[in-house]
Motif scaffolding. Structure first.
Motif, PDB file in Angstrom:
ATOM      1  N   ASN A  62       0.858  -1.173   0.000  1.00 39.82           N
ATOM      2  CA  ASN A  62       0.000   0.000   0.000  1.00 39.82           C
ATOM      3  C   ASN A  62       0.899   1.229   0.000  1.00 39.82           C
ATOM      4  OD1 ASN A  62      -2.337   1.487   0.069  1.00 39.82           O
ATOM      5  ND2 ASN A  62      -2.700   1.189   2.246  1.00 39.82           N
ATOM      6  N   THR A  63       0.724   2.113  -0.977  1.00 37.56           N
ATOM      7  CA  THR A  63       1.599   3.271  -1.110  1.00 37.56           C
ATOM      8  C   THR A  63       0.834   4.566  -0.853  1.00 37.56           C
ATOM      9  OG1 THR A  63       1.216   3.671  -3.457  1.00 37.56           O
ATOM     10  CG2 THR A  63       2.894   2.039  -2.894  1.00 37.56           C
ATOM     11  N   LEU A  64       1.551   5.600  -0.527  1.00 35.55           N
ATOM     12  CA  LEU A  64       0.954   6.903  -0.256  1.00 35.55           C
ATOM     13  C   LEU A  64       0.422   7.567  -1.526  1.00 35.55           C
ATOM     14  CD1 LEU A  64       0.391   9.046   1.909  1.00 35.55           C
ATOM     15  CD2 LEU A  64       2.650   9.978   1.474  1.00 35.55           C
ATOM     16  N   TYR A  65       1.190   7.516  -2.605  1.00 34.01           N
ATOM     17  CA  TYR A  65       0.830   8.235  -3.830  1.00 34.01           C
ATOM     18  C   TYR A  65       0.189   7.381  -4.921  1.00 34.01           C
ATOM     19  CZ  TYR A  65       3.733  11.927  -1.875  1.00 34.01           C
ATOM     20  OH  TYR A  65       4.267  12.888  -1.053  1.00 34.01           O
ATOM     21  N   PHE A  66       0.369   6.063  -4.865  1.00 33.45           N
ATOM     22  CA  PHE A  66      -0.051   5.202  -5.970  1.00 33.45           C
ATOM     23  C   PHE A  66      -1.107   4.170  -5.584  1.00 33.45           C
ATOM     24  CE2 PHE A  66       4.342   6.538  -6.524  1.00 33.45           C
ATOM     25  CZ  PHE A  66       4.289   7.164  -7.758  1.00 33.45           C
TER      26      PHE A  66
ATOM     27  N   LEU B 101      11.632   9.667  -8.442  1.00 28.51           N
ATOM     28  CA  LEU B 101      10.960   8.461  -7.969  1.00 28.51           C
ATOM     29  C   LEU B 101      10.440   8.667  -6.554  1.00 28.51           C
ATOM     30  CD1 LEU B 101      13.993   7.327  -9.284  1.00 28.51           C
ATOM     31  CD2 LEU B 101      12.485   5.401  -9.446  1.00 28.51           C
ATOM     32  N   CYS B 102       9.541   7.800  -6.177  1.00 28.13           N
ATOM     33  CA  CYS B 102       9.071   7.733  -4.804  1.00 28.13           C
ATOM     34  C   CYS B 102       9.757   6.522  -4.177  1.00 28.13           C
ATOM     35  CB  CYS B 102       7.554   7.561  -4.795  1.00 28.13           C
ATOM     36  SG  CYS B 102       6.856   7.348  -3.157  1.00 28.13           S
ATOM     37  N   LEU B 103      10.458   6.715  -3.086  1.00 29.01           N
ATOM     38  CA  LEU B 103      11.076   5.614  -2.357  1.00 29.01           C
ATOM     39  C   LEU B 103      10.109   5.261  -1.234  1.00 29.01           C
ATOM     40  CD1 LEU B 103      13.587   3.827  -2.238  1.00 29.01           C
ATOM     41  CD2 LEU B 103      14.566   5.456  -0.620  1.00 29.01           C
ATOM     42  N   GLN B 104       9.270   4.276  -1.471  1.00 24.94           N
ATOM     43  CA  GLN B 104       8.146   3.931  -0.613  1.00 24.94           C
ATOM     44  C   GLN B 104       8.511   2.811   0.351  1.00 24.94           C
ATOM     45  OE1 GLN B 104       4.692   5.100  -0.460  1.00 24.94           O
ATOM     46  NE2 GLN B 104       4.900   3.850   1.382  1.00 24.94           N
ATOM     47  N   SER B 105       8.247   3.026   1.644  1.00 23.68           N
ATOM     48  CA  SER B 105       8.417   1.960   2.619  1.00 23.68           C
ATOM     49  C   SER B 105       7.457   0.822   2.280  1.00 23.68           C
ATOM     50  CB  SER B 105       8.119   2.469   4.035  1.00 23.68           C
ATOM     51  OG  SER B 105       8.005   1.379   4.938  1.00 23.68           O
ATOM     52  N   VAL B 106       7.937  -0.393   2.404  1.00 23.26           N
ATOM     53  CA  VAL B 106       7.104  -1.552   2.133  1.00 23.26           C
ATOM     54  C   VAL B 106       6.135  -1.814   3.282  1.00 23.26           C
ATOM     55  CG1 VAL B 106       7.205  -4.068   1.794  1.00 23.26           C
ATOM     56  CG2 VAL B 106       8.805  -2.580   0.587  1.00 23.26           C
ATOM     57  N   THR B 107       6.506  -1.412   4.495  1.00 24.01           N
ATOM     58  CA  THR B 107       5.694  -1.739   5.669  1.00 24.01           C
ATOM     59  C   THR B 107       4.832  -0.600   6.191  1.00 24.01           C
ATOM     60  OG1 THR B 107       7.562  -1.228   7.119  1.00 24.01           O
ATOM     61  CG2 THR B 107       7.287  -3.538   6.440  1.00 24.01           C
TER      62      THR B 107
ATOM     63  N   ASP C 156       2.775   5.529   4.944  1.00 24.44           N
ATOM     64  CA  ASP C 156       3.001   6.946   5.201  1.00 24.44           C
ATOM     65  C   ASP C 156       4.475   7.341   5.194  1.00 24.44           C
ATOM     66  OD1 ASP C 156       0.258   7.511   5.436  1.00 24.44           O
ATOM     67  OD2 ASP C 156       0.255   6.903   7.534  1.00 24.44           O
ATOM     68  N   VAL C 157       5.361   6.373   5.041  1.00 24.36           N
ATOM     69  CA  VAL C 157       6.797   6.670   4.998  1.00 24.36           C
ATOM     70  C   VAL C 157       7.282   6.504   3.560  1.00 24.36           C
ATOM     71  CG1 VAL C 157       9.097   6.035   5.809  1.00 24.36           C
ATOM     72  CG2 VAL C 157       7.151   5.939   7.385  1.00 24.36           C
ATOM     73  N   CYS C 158       7.558   7.631   2.945  1.00 26.69           N
ATOM     74  CA  CYS C 158       8.110   7.606   1.593  1.00 26.69           C
ATOM     75  C   CYS C 158       8.919   8.883   1.387  1.00 26.69           C
ATOM     76  CB  CYS C 158       7.021   7.461   0.539  1.00 26.69           C
ATOM     77  SG  CYS C 158       5.880   8.830   0.470  1.00 26.69           S
ATOM     78  N   PHE C 159       9.818   8.815   0.448  1.00 26.49           N
ATOM     79  CA  PHE C 159      10.699   9.933   0.145  1.00 26.49           C
ATOM     80  C   PHE C 159      10.678  10.183  -1.356  1.00 26.49           C
ATOM     81  CE2 PHE C 159      12.350   7.618   3.778  1.00 26.49           C
ATOM     82  CZ  PHE C 159      12.482   8.625   4.716  1.00 26.49           C
ATOM     83  N   ILE C 160      10.817  11.413  -1.734  1.00 22.01           N
ATOM     84  CA  ILE C 160      10.999  11.741  -3.141  1.00 22.01           C
ATOM     85  C   ILE C 160      12.506  11.708  -3.383  1.00 22.01           C
ATOM     86  CG2 ILE C 160      10.633  13.444  -4.965  1.00 22.01           C
ATOM     87  CD1 ILE C 160       8.045  12.222  -3.698  1.00 22.01           C
ATOM     88  N   ILE C 161      12.922  10.884  -4.336  1.00 25.74           N
ATOM     89  CA  ILE C 161      14.342  10.790  -4.669  1.00 25.74           C
ATOM     90  C   ILE C 161      14.529  11.160  -6.130  1.00 25.74           C
ATOM     91  CG2 ILE C 161      14.894   9.126  -2.863  1.00 25.74           C
ATOM     92  CD1 ILE C 161      14.843   6.908  -4.984  1.00 25.74           C
TER      93      ILE C 161
END
Length: 119
Positions: free
Chosen positions: A4-8, A47-53, A56-61
């Motif tokens: 489950n991702t924040l943006y996608f 890119l979005c560096l999305q936490s797998v777990t 709500d934790v993701c970074f724009i890289i």
């Protein structure tokens, strides 16, 4: 696997697409596994560096070489050892973007890139 991702929303990925940070990222040491998700297919500039777990934790890289053509990061011998390679062409570099209210206020950390062994 599905994450489950924040943006996608929910997306499917393969286990080999996940990047594992053994020590986590600074300030997020409990987050070890991330999925790089391009905002545009077949593009690695942003890119979005999305936490797998944690959705709500993701970074724009960003790809630092597209920001600065003469970017030349220097790795130490122990960095190559930790990455499991001594071959520069097996590595990809990204920098974390710090988002602000306007694009003019955004910054990237060029001094501390994220380096990934892509092989």
């Amino acid at each position: 696997m599905e994450i489950n991702t924040l943006y996608f929303g929910k997306i499917h990925c393969q286990e080999n697409e996940i990047i594992r940070f053994e020590e986590g990222l600074f300030g997020f040491e409990n987050q070890k596994d991330f999925l790089p998700v391009p905002f545009e297919e077949e593009q690695d500039s942003v890119l979005c560096l999305q936490s797998v777990t944690d959705r709500d934790v993701c970074f724009i890289i960003m790809n630092p070489f597209q920001l600065c053509g003469d970017y030349e990061p220097v790795l130490k011998k122990e960095d190559y050892k930790a990455l499991g390679t001594a071959v520069e062409s097996e590595l990809s570099y990204y920098v974390i973007c710090v988002m602000r209210h306007s694009a003019e206020e955004c910054t990237v950390n060029m001094k501390c890139p994220i380096v990934v062994n892509i092989v």
